[in-house]
Motif scaffolding. Structure first.
Motif, mmCIF file in Angstrom:
data_model
loop_
_atom_site.group_PDB
_atom_site.id
_atom_site.type_symbol
_atom_site.label_atom_id
_atom_site.label_comp_id
_atom_site.label_asym_id
_atom_site.label_seq_id
_atom_site.Cartn_x
_atom_site.Cartn_y
_atom_site.Cartn_z
ATOM 1 N N LEU A 233 -38.297 21.340 6.936
ATOM 2 C CA LEU A 233 -36.997 21.937 7.248
ATOM 3 C C LEU A 233 -35.979 20.851 7.606
ATOM 4 O O LEU A 233 -34.816 20.904 7.186
ATOM 5 N N GLY A 234 -36.416 19.869 8.381
ATOM 6 C CA GLY A 234 -35.532 18.751 8.722
ATOM 7 C C GLY A 234 -35.152 17.942 7.496
ATOM 8 O O GLY A 234 -34.011 17.476 7.382
ATOM 9 N N GLY A 235 -36.094 17.763 6.565
ATOM 10 C CA GLY A 235 -35.795 17.057 5.324
ATOM 11 C C GLY A 235 -34.800 17.808 4.469
ATOM 12 O O GLY A 235 -33.883 17.201 3.891
ATOM 13 N N TYR A 236 -34.966 19.123 4.397
ATOM 14 C CA TYR A 236 -34.020 19.945 3.651
ATOM 15 C C TYR A 236 -32.616 19.851 4.256
ATOM 16 O O TYR A 236 -31.625 19.681 3.541
ATOM 17 N N ALA A 237 -32.537 19.983 5.566
ATOM 18 C CA ALA A 237 -31.227 19.994 6.237
ATOM 19 C C ALA A 237 -30.515 18.662 6.081
ATOM 20 O O ALA A 237 -29.335 18.605 5.702
ATOM 21 N N SER A 238 -31.211 17.569 6.355
ATOM 22 C CA SER A 238 -30.576 16.247 6.242
ATOM 23 C C SER A 238 -30.294 15.892 4.788
ATOM 24 O O SER A 238 -29.253 15.291 4.481
ATOM 25 N N GLY A 239 -31.189 16.279 3.879
ATOM 26 C CA GLY A 239 -30.961 16.012 2.456
ATOM 27 C C GLY A 239 -29.767 16.775 1.921
ATOM 28 O O GLY A 239 -28.961 16.228 1.154
ATOM 29 N N LEU A 240 -29.628 18.041 2.329
ATOM 30 C CA LEU A 240 -28.495 18.829 1.867
ATOM 31 C C LEU A 240 -27.188 18.294 2.437
ATOM 32 O O LEU A 240 -26.153 18.304 1.757
ATOM 33 N N ALA A 241 -27.231 17.804 3.668
ATOM 34 C CA ALA A 241 -26.025 17.211 4.257
ATOM 35 C C ALA A 241 -25.564 16.014 3.431
ATOM 36 O O ALA A 241 -24.376 15.875 3.124
ATOM 37 N N TRP A 242 -26.495 15.134 3.052
ATOM 38 C CA TRP A 242 -26.139 13.971 2.236
ATOM 39 C C TRP A 242 -25.694 14.405 0.833
ATOM 40 O O TRP A 242 -24.750 13.860 0.273
ATOM 41 N N LEU A 243 -26.356 15.416 0.280
ATOM 42 C CA LEU A 243 -25.987 15.915 -1.048
ATOM 43 C C LEU A 243 -24.566 16.462 -1.048
ATOM 44 O O LEU A 243 -23.796 16.217 -1.987
ATOM 45 N N VAL A 244 -24.212 17.196 -0.012
ATOM 46 C CA VAL A 244 -22.853 17.752 0.091
ATOM 47 C C VAL A 244 -21.822 16.626 0.160
ATOM 48 O O VAL A 244 -20.761 16.702 -0.476
ATOM 49 N N VAL A 245 -22.124 15.582 0.915
ATOM 50 C CA VAL A 245 -21.219 14.435 0.999
ATOM 51 C C VAL A 245 -21.023 13.813 -0.386
ATOM 52 O O VAL A 245 -19.901 13.495 -0.796
ATOM 53 N N CYS A 246 -22.120 13.649 -1.115
ATOM 54 C CA CYS A 246 -22.055 12.997 -2.428
ATOM 55 C C CYS A 246 -21.321 13.854 -3.454
ATOM 56 O O CYS A 246 -20.473 13.346 -4.208
ATOM 57 N N ILE A 247 -21.623 15.145 -3.498
ATOM 58 C CA ILE A 247 -20.947 16.017 -4.464
ATOM 59 C C ILE A 247 -19.483 16.192 -4.078
ATOM 60 O O ILE A 247 -18.596 16.168 -4.938
ATOM 61 N N GLY A 248 -19.228 16.347 -2.786
ATOM 62 C CA GLY A 248 -17.844 16.451 -2.336
ATOM 63 C C GLY A 248 -17.042 15.210 -2.681
ATOM 64 O O GLY A 248 -15.898 15.302 -3.133
ATOM 65 N N GLY A 249 -17.652 14.034 -2.494
ATOM 66 C CA GLY A 249 -16.978 12.796 -2.845
ATOM 67 C C GLY A 249 -16.744 12.672 -4.339
ATOM 68 O O GLY A 249 -15.684 12.213 -4.784
ATOM 69 N N ALA A 250 -17.736 13.087 -5.128
ATOM 70 C CA ALA A 250 -17.604 13.032 -6.582
ATOM 71 C C ALA A 250 -16.493 13.949 -7.068
ATOM 72 O O ALA A 250 -15.713 13.584 -7.963
ATOM 73 N N GLU A 251 -16.384 15.127 -6.481
ATOM 74 C CA GLU A 251 -15.349 16.067 -6.882
ATOM 75 C C GLU A 251 -13.960 15.573 -6.458
ATOM 76 O O GLU A 251 -12.982 15.724 -7.197
ATOM 77 N N TYR A 252 -13.874 14.975 -5.284
ATOM 78 C CA TYR A 252 -12.595 14.405 -4.832
ATOM 79 C C TYR A 252 -12.155 13.289 -5.771
ATOM 80 O O TYR A 252 -10.980 13.207 -6.164
ATOM 81 N N TRP A 253 -13.091 12.440 -6.151
ATOM 82 C CA TRP A 253 -12.810 11.342 -7.068
ATOM 83 C C TRP A 253 -12.353 11.885 -8.426
ATOM 84 O O TRP A 253 -11.393 11.390 -9.021
ATOM 85 N N ARG A 254 -13.026 12.919 -8.904
ATOM 86 C CA ARG A 254 -12.680 13.498 -10.199
ATOM 87 C C ARG A 254 -11.276 14.077 -10.186
ATOM 88 O O ARG A 254 -10.494 13.895 -11.123
ATOM 89 N N GLN A 255 -10.922 14.789 -9.100
ATOM 90 C CA GLN A 255 -9.591 15.386 -8.998
ATOM 91 C C GLN A 255 -8.502 14.322 -8.881
ATOM 92 O O GLN A 255 -7.428 14.458 -9.473
ATOM 93 N N ARG A 256 -8.783 13.268 -8.131
ATOM 94 C CA ARG A 256 -7.804 12.175 -8.005
ATOM 95 C C ARG A 256 -7.590 11.483 -9.341
ATOM 96 O O ARG A 256 -6.466 11.099 -9.683
ATOM 97 N N SER A 257 -8.685 11.312 -10.108
ATOM 98 C CA SER A 257 -8.576 10.650 -11.400
ATOM 99 C C SER A 257 -7.819 11.489 -12.409
ATOM 100 O O SER A 257 -7.114 10.951 -13.282
ATOM 101 N N ALA A 258 -7.945 12.823 -12.279
ATOM 102 C CA ALA A 258 -7.284 13.719 -13.227
ATOM 103 C C ALA A 258 -5.816 13.919 -12.888
ATOM 104 O O ALA A 258 -5.017 14.369 -13.727
ATOM 105 N N ALA A 259 -5.420 13.620 -11.642
ATOM 106 C CA ALA A 259 -4.036 13.852 -11.204
ATOM 107 C C ALA A 259 -3.072 12.855 -11.844
ATOM 108 O O ALA A 259 -3.444 11.751 -12.198
#
Length: 259
Positions: A233-259
């Motif tokens: 459960l701890g692995g899932y929680a911490s892994g999902l937290a890092w995954l959200v950071v990475c996907i959120g960052g990737a999406e922010y980068w994509r939107q900035r590049s498209a602007a």
């Protein structure tokens, strides 16, 4: 409590299958919700995103709070509720699962091994670079490169010993599960990459497949008694937290590049 643990151990494989089904169904609900958000964004002329900044922040905070709650619980005395449940379940699973079944589960758990994930990560990175997706390749590399240092750092901080009588013998600390953390990040990020690159008709299957793999690998660690329930459960929680950071960052980068 003892009767509950006994019942869980006796029906462990059935519960594993049920949990897998529930996880996939929950993932399908999330996919449907995201699909509706995508259609709504397109209808008003906005670029759809995999996850909105507010949703990413809320999910990150929720996972961090869950992780902290689990960490506090296992940091209690050895006979505390969660540590006691963990230890009793591990012993009962060893008593109820036959060696043949455990051999099959041990083969499945290799899908989340460090070297399996590392080799597959290199293949994905190479494919993204060859197909000229430098932004996705960078996001992918950052996500998977963070698996070992983040998880190992947390393990070194807590230094929780593994279950004593596990079916497999593995070195290293127990909390949080590296397989659960790694599977969450690797298969979650792989799903994000595939959602970006594949036709819409494949997206539902991609999401279901990623959730299934994360569930199968994480639970296999509990059944093999190389990790406690709270480790996974701890692995899932911490892994999902890092995954959200990475996907959120990737999406922010994509939107900035498209602007």
């Amino acid at each position: 409590m003892d009767q509950l643990i006994e019942w869980i151990a006796t029906h462990a494989l059935l519960l594993w299958a049920g949990l897998l089904l529930v996880a996939v169904l929950v993932g399908d609900v999330a996919w449907r919700w995201n699909f509706r958000q995508r259609e709504a964004a397109i209808a008003v002329g906005r670029s759809p995103v995999a996850i909105r900044a507010r949703s990413a922040a809320m999910l990150f905070m929720a996972m961090m709070l869950l992780f902290v709650a689990i960490a506090i619980a296992i940091g209690a005395e050895a006979q505390g509720l969660l540590p006691g449940f963990d230890a009793a379940l591990a012993l009962d699973l060893r008593a109820h699962l036959p060696p043949t079944t455990l051999q099959i589960i041990a083969a499945i758990t290799h899908l989340g091994d460090l070297w399996t994930v590392a080799a597959a990560s290199v293949v994905v990175l190479a494919a993204l670079l060859l197909r000229r997706h430098p932004a996705l390749a960078t996001s992918w590399a950052i996500a998977v490169a963070g698996i070992v240092p983040i998880n190992s750092g947390i393990k070194a901080w807590f230094q929780r010993p593994r279950p004593v009588h596990g079916y497999l013998t593995e070195a290293g600390w127990s909390f949080p599960s590296g397989h659960a953390f790694g599977a969450m990040v690797f298969y979650g990020m792989l799903a994000y990459v595939l959602l970006r690159l594949t036709p819409l008709r494949w997206h539902r299957a991609v999401v279901a497949g990623a959730i299934a793999m994360v569930t199968i690998i994480g639970v296999s660690r509990i059944l093999l008694q190389v990790h406690y329930l709270s480790d996974v459960l701890g692995g899932y929680a911490s892994g999902l937290a890092w995954l959200v950071v990475c996907i959120g960052g990737a999406e922010y980068w994509r939107q900035r590049s498209a602007a």
